[in-house]
Design a protein around this motif. Structure first.
Motif, PDB file in Angstrom:
ATOM      1  N   LEU A 167      98.909 -24.289  68.527  1.00  0.00           N
ATOM      2  CA  LEU A 167     100.400 -23.841  68.505  1.00  0.00           C
ATOM      3  C   LEU A 167     100.311 -22.861  66.806  1.00  0.00           C
ATOM      4  O   LEU A 167     100.971 -21.880  66.847  1.00  0.00           O
ATOM      5  CB  LEU A 167     101.301 -24.697  68.468  1.00  0.00           C
ATOM      6  CG  LEU A 167     101.616 -25.384  69.849  1.00  0.00           C
ATOM      7  CD1 LEU A 167     102.814 -26.301  69.938  1.00  0.00           C
ATOM      8  CD2 LEU A 167     101.857 -24.175  70.908  1.00  0.00           C
ATOM      9  N   THR A 168      99.576 -23.526  65.859  1.00  0.00           N
ATOM     10  CA  THR A 168      99.638 -22.736  64.777  1.00  0.00           C
ATOM     11  C   THR A 168      99.102 -21.601  64.602  1.00  0.00           C
ATOM     12  O   THR A 168      99.382 -20.749  64.230  1.00  0.00           O
ATOM     13  CB  THR A 168      99.016 -23.768  63.727  1.00  0.00           C
ATOM     14  OG1 THR A 168      99.623 -25.040  63.558  1.00  0.00           O
ATOM     15  CG2 THR A 168      98.530 -23.166  62.293  1.00  0.00           C
ATOM     16  N   LEU A 169      97.584 -21.484  65.563  1.00  0.00           N
ATOM     17  CA  LEU A 169      97.208 -20.274  65.622  1.00  0.00           C
ATOM     18  C   LEU A 169      98.073 -19.385  66.337  1.00  0.00           C
ATOM     19  O   LEU A 169      98.144 -18.216  66.315  1.00  0.00           O
ATOM     20  CB  LEU A 169      95.575 -20.328  66.316  1.00  0.00           C
ATOM     21  CG  LEU A 169      94.594 -21.187  65.635  1.00  0.00           C
ATOM     22  CD1 LEU A 169      93.539 -21.691  66.396  1.00  0.00           C
ATOM     23  CD2 LEU A 169      94.262 -20.312  64.368  1.00  0.00           C
ATOM     24  N   VAL A 170      98.461 -19.589  67.456  1.00  0.00           N
ATOM     25  CA  VAL A 170      99.517 -18.814  68.113  1.00  0.00           C
ATOM     26  C   VAL A 170     100.587 -18.249  67.142  1.00  0.00           C
ATOM     27  O   VAL A 170     100.653 -17.165  67.291  1.00  0.00           O
ATOM     28  CB  VAL A 170      99.865 -19.443  69.395  1.00  0.00           C
ATOM     29  CG1 VAL A 170     101.042 -18.791  70.249  1.00  0.00           C
ATOM     30  CG2 VAL A 170      98.583 -19.624  70.526  1.00  0.00           C
ATOM     31  N   LEU A 171     101.297 -19.293  66.835  1.00  0.00           N
ATOM     32  CA  LEU A 171     102.486 -18.874  66.159  1.00  0.00           C
ATOM     33  C   LEU A 171     102.092 -17.694  64.740  1.00  0.00           C
ATOM     34  O   LEU A 171     102.893 -17.160  64.455  1.00  0.00           O
ATOM     35  CB  LEU A 171     103.363 -20.223  65.696  1.00  0.00           C
ATOM     36  CG  LEU A 171     103.904 -20.700  66.855  1.00  0.00           C
ATOM     37  CD1 LEU A 171     104.520 -22.215  66.354  1.00  0.00           C
ATOM     38  CD2 LEU A 171     105.012 -20.067  67.464  1.00  0.00           C
ATOM     39  N   GLU A 172     101.086 -18.522  64.133  1.00  0.00           N
ATOM     40  CA  GLU A 172     100.889 -17.801  62.841  1.00  0.00           C
ATOM     41  C   GLU A 172     100.316 -16.163  63.235  1.00  0.00           C
ATOM     42  O   GLU A 172     100.851 -15.128  62.644  1.00  0.00           O
ATOM     43  CB  GLU A 172      99.443 -18.271  62.078  1.00  0.00           C
ATOM     44  CG  GLU A 172      99.551 -17.913  60.706  1.00  0.00           C
ATOM     45  CD  GLU A 172      98.915 -16.724  60.400  1.00  0.00           C
ATOM     46  OE1 GLU A 172      98.980 -16.077  59.644  1.00  0.00           O
ATOM     47  OE2 GLU A 172      97.760 -16.329  61.072  1.00  0.00           O
ATOM     48  N   GLY A 173      99.522 -15.987  64.275  1.00  0.00           N
ATOM     49  CA  GLY A 173      99.051 -14.710  64.656  1.00  0.00           C
ATOM     50  C   GLY A 173     100.258 -13.818  65.253  1.00  0.00           C
ATOM     51  O   GLY A 173     100.279 -12.631  64.948  1.00  0.00           O
ATOM     52  N   LEU A 174     101.157 -14.578  65.790  1.00  0.00           N
ATOM     53  CA  LEU A 174     102.345 -13.842  66.452  1.00  0.00           C
ATOM     54  C   LEU A 174     103.168 -13.601  65.305  1.00  0.00           C
ATOM     55  O   LEU A 174     103.798 -12.078  65.071  1.00  0.00           O
ATOM     56  CB  LEU A 174     103.179 -14.552  67.301  1.00  0.00           C
ATOM     57  CG  LEU A 174     102.427 -14.691  68.587  1.00  0.00           C
ATOM     58  CD1 LEU A 174     103.203 -15.710  69.795  1.00  0.00           C
ATOM     59  CD2 LEU A 174     102.071 -13.441  69.376  1.00  0.00           C
TER      60      LEU A 174
END
Length: 140
Positions: free
Chosen positions: A125-132
């Motif tokens: 979720l960190t990768l998803v949210l940070e990327g978005l």
């Protein structure tokens, strides 16, 4: 790949690659045990033969590990894969008898190994949210 993602992606990716490579040759009682535990949490997996399930799990882990270490795979995409895989492991923890203390979410000694997999969901979720959110900041 952002430099800040490098430690997270390489360490988790290497772990998944190693785990997947180790499962490539699972057969017999080892494959049956792994399959049985998965079926207890997700009955629809009972449609697969134990050896086939072990192979598919192996290939999934190898693919996820490779995607994590590949610099050209976008963070949100690899984060979704990691979140989904981690969520499956958390489901396994929550649905497998004996993994949790009665009436609690706290792990038993036997369940501690699976309970720790919640970090995969957090990392994904960190990768998803940070990327978005990083993409949004650029457009502003």
């Amino acid at each position: 790949m952002k430099l800040a993602h490098l430690p997270l992606r390489v360490s988790i990716g290497a772990y998944f690659l190693n785990s997947g490579l180790g499962k490539r040759t699972l057969e017999g009682t080892a494959a049956e045990g792994l399959h049985g535990m998965a079926v207890a949490a997700m009955p629809q997996l009972g449609q697969l033969e134990p050896a086939r399930f072990a192979k598919l799990l192996s290939y999934s882990e190898i693919a996820l590990g490779a995607a994590l270490v590949a610099p050209f795979v976008p963070a949100p995409l690899v984060g979704l894969g990691l979140t989904a895989f981690g969520a499956g492991l958390v489901q396994l923890y929550l649905k497998t008898p004996g993994m949790r203390e009665p009436g609690s979410i706290r792990p038993t000694q036997q369940g501690a190994g699976l309970a720790k997999d919640v970090w995969l969901v957090g990392a994904g979720l960190t990768l998803v949210l940070e990327g978005l959110t990083h993409g949004r900041r650029r457009r502003s």
